[in-house]
Design an enzyme around this catalytic site. Structure first.
Site, PDB file in Angstrom:
ATOM      1  N   LYS A  35       8.444  44.228 -32.997  1.00 38.97           N
ATOM      2  CA  LYS A  35       6.904  42.501 -32.774  1.00 38.97           C
ATOM      3  C   LYS A  35       6.614  42.540 -34.238  1.00 38.97           C
ATOM      4  CE  LYS A  35       4.507  46.827 -31.729  1.00 38.97           C
ATOM      5  NZ  LYS A  35       4.143  47.274 -30.605  1.00 38.97           N
ATOM      6  N   TYR A 256     -15.793  42.567 -59.019  1.00 42.02           N
ATOM      7  CA  TYR A 256     -16.840  42.196 -58.154  1.00 42.02           C
ATOM      8  C   TYR A 256     -18.578  43.372 -57.920  1.00 42.02           C
ATOM      9  CZ  TYR A 256     -14.471  37.703 -57.573  1.00 42.02           C
ATOM     10  OH  TYR A 256     -13.672  36.564 -56.944  1.00 42.02           O
TER      11      TYR A 256
HETATM   12  C1  LIG Z   1       4.670  48.796 -30.627  1.00 38.20           C
HETATM   13  C2  LIG Z   1       4.626  49.455 -29.252  1.00 38.20           C
HETATM   14  C3  LIG Z   1       6.407  50.491 -29.334  1.00 38.20           C
HETATM   15  C4  LIG Z   1       6.672  50.792 -30.899  1.00 38.20           C
HETATM   16  O1  LIG Z   1       5.616  52.439 -30.963  1.00 38.20           O
HETATM   17  P1  LIG Z   1       5.762  53.003 -32.784  1.00 38.20           P
HETATM   18  O2  LIG Z   1       4.446  54.068 -32.621  1.00 38.20           O
HETATM   19  O3  LIG Z   1       6.063  51.624 -33.249  1.00 38.20           O
HETATM   20  O4  LIG Z   1       7.406  53.724 -32.471  1.00 38.20           O
HETATM   21  C5  LIG Z   1       6.237  51.777 -28.373  1.00 38.20           C
HETATM   22  N1  LIG Z   1       6.083  51.125 -26.994  1.00 38.20           N
HETATM   23  C6  LIG Z   1       5.144  49.813 -27.055  1.00 38.20           C
HETATM   24  C7  LIG Z   1       4.643  49.787 -24.984  1.00 38.20           C
HETATM   25  C8  LIG Z   1       4.541  48.830 -28.145  1.00 38.20           C
HETATM   26  O5  LIG Z   1       3.465  48.483 -27.811  1.00 38.20           O
END
Ligand SMILES: *Cc1c(COP(=O)(O)O)cnc(C)c1O
Length: 362
Positions: A35, A256
């Site tokens: 994702k 800044y």
């Molecule tokens: C993003 C996500 C994962 C992956 O988690 P990691 O900690 O990056 O391994 C697994 N399950 C769900 C539901 C997620 O949203």
């Protein structure tokens, strides 16, 4: 034209990390989580490198469609599920695997007109995370309803997500696991529960399917462990260069707001990386970079395009030198995230499109 800053993505490291995932959980199928543009690494190239996965997972419907449109034929899980009649129909058409986490969404599925049933549907259970999940007391009813409708869904599985898997020996993990164990025994359905932290530290959570995300990219989800500590290799190295140097005298303020003042003569460098590239402004006065293998501290505020650094401990540094921003053993993204008061997930996914991705070992 300068290519700096750029992110060098090592696809061989990604494959190594998938092997390492299988080493931790040899009896589970792997749903590689890609994702958010594969945690900022570029989803198409990453999906290609992770072809050996048993499935892919994304958060949103649109991410799943992107993968199908690029010709990926693996099962694709959609964590946020689908919420309209039209989306259920498209999910069936594109052979996607939604997660059902909200009872109301089921009503649309029950009305959908589909030619061939969804090959798989995950039921997301509420076991303690209190985010997305069906209440335990509704699950058996939902399973019964769906088992009558093999015209809509061929197979069901149980999914749940840990709220504290990055905390070792936390009793809440065992509580969540116990809820899942009971439902798994009652229903006999396949189970998918472990994310990266649970894959590494909770073998009893592995079950039939695992869902690694962060660890595939070589970073550790634990505050006190680096990816290298658990046999992972960083996939992204963020690289830029030194675009200017200046001699400062005692009393000169940098950047800044004048948030850093030289207390002696300082040779200052300017590196082309800023929050417009996803380099967190929280690293002002706290972060460091690597030049010629030496630690070089950030001084003053991070700007949109640049950061200033103190070169006094790196007298060899020269204009146009390459600068490692993160992704080396001496400068892990986990370390930098901790300095910024955040997690490596955020730093990796926040690298903006202005930063070119270059792929190695494809
Ligand atoms: C993003 C996500 C994962 C992956 O988690 P990691 O900690 O990056 O391994 C697994 N399950 C769900 C539901 C997620 O949203």
């Amino acid at each position: 034209m300068s290519r700096y800053p750029f992110a060098r993505i090592d696809l061989a490291a990604l494959k190594h990390n998938l092997q390492q995932v299988r080493h931790f959980a040899p009896n589970s199928k792997v749903m590689s989580v890609i994702k958010a543009d594969a945690y900022g690494h570029g989803v198409i190239q990453v999906a290609q490198a992770l072809m050996q996965s048993d499935a892919f997972a994304v958060a949103r419907f649109s991410e799943a469609l992107t993968l199908r449109k690029h010709g990926f034929v693996q099962p694709i899980t959609i964590f946020e599920g689908v919420s309209t009649l039209e989306e259920w129909q498209l999910a069936a058409e594109f052979e996607l695997t939604p997660v059902l986490h909200q009872q109301q969404h089921l009503e649309f599925l029950l009305k959908a007109q589909i030619h061939q049933p969804l090959s798989f549907l995950w039921l997301m259970l509420e076991t303690g995370m209190h985010r997305l999940g069906l209440p335990q007391q509704d699950v058996i009813k939902i399973i019964d309803a769906l088992e009558q409708r093999s015209d809509l869904v061929s197979k069901l599985g149980l999914m749940s997500h840990f709220a504290n898997s990055d905390v070792l020996n936390d009793a809440r993990n065992i509580q969540q696991l116990t809820v899942m164990k009971n439902l798994a025994e009652t229903t006999g359905l396949p189970v998918c529960m472990a994310n990266s932290a649970a894959i590494i530290s909770l073998p009893e959570s592995h079950y039939d399917w695992i869902r690694p995300g962060l660890m595939l990219y070589g970073a550790s989800p634990f505050a006190n462990k680096s990816g290298a500590d658990v046999g992972l290799k960083p996939v992204m190295q963020l690289i830029s260069k030194l675009i200017a140097t200046q001699q400062l005298k005692a009393g000169d303020e940098v950047g800044y707001g004048g948030q850093w003042t030289a207390d002696k003569p300082v040779r200052m460098g300017v590196v082309s990386i800023g929050y417009g590239d996803g380099y967190s402004r929280h690293l002002s006065n706290l972060g460091k970079v690597l030049i010629r293998g030496k630690d070089v501290p950030i001084i003053g505020r991070v700007s949109m395009d640049t950061v200033c650094v103190n070169l006094n401990d790196c007298p060899q540094a020269q204009l146009d030198d390459e600068v490692i921003i993160w992704g080396a053993n001496e400068l892990a993204v986990e370390w930098l995230a901790d300095k910024a008061g955040t997690i490596p997930y955020e730093l990796l996914t926040c690298v903006t499109p202005r930063v070119q991705r270059e792929y190695l070992n494809g």
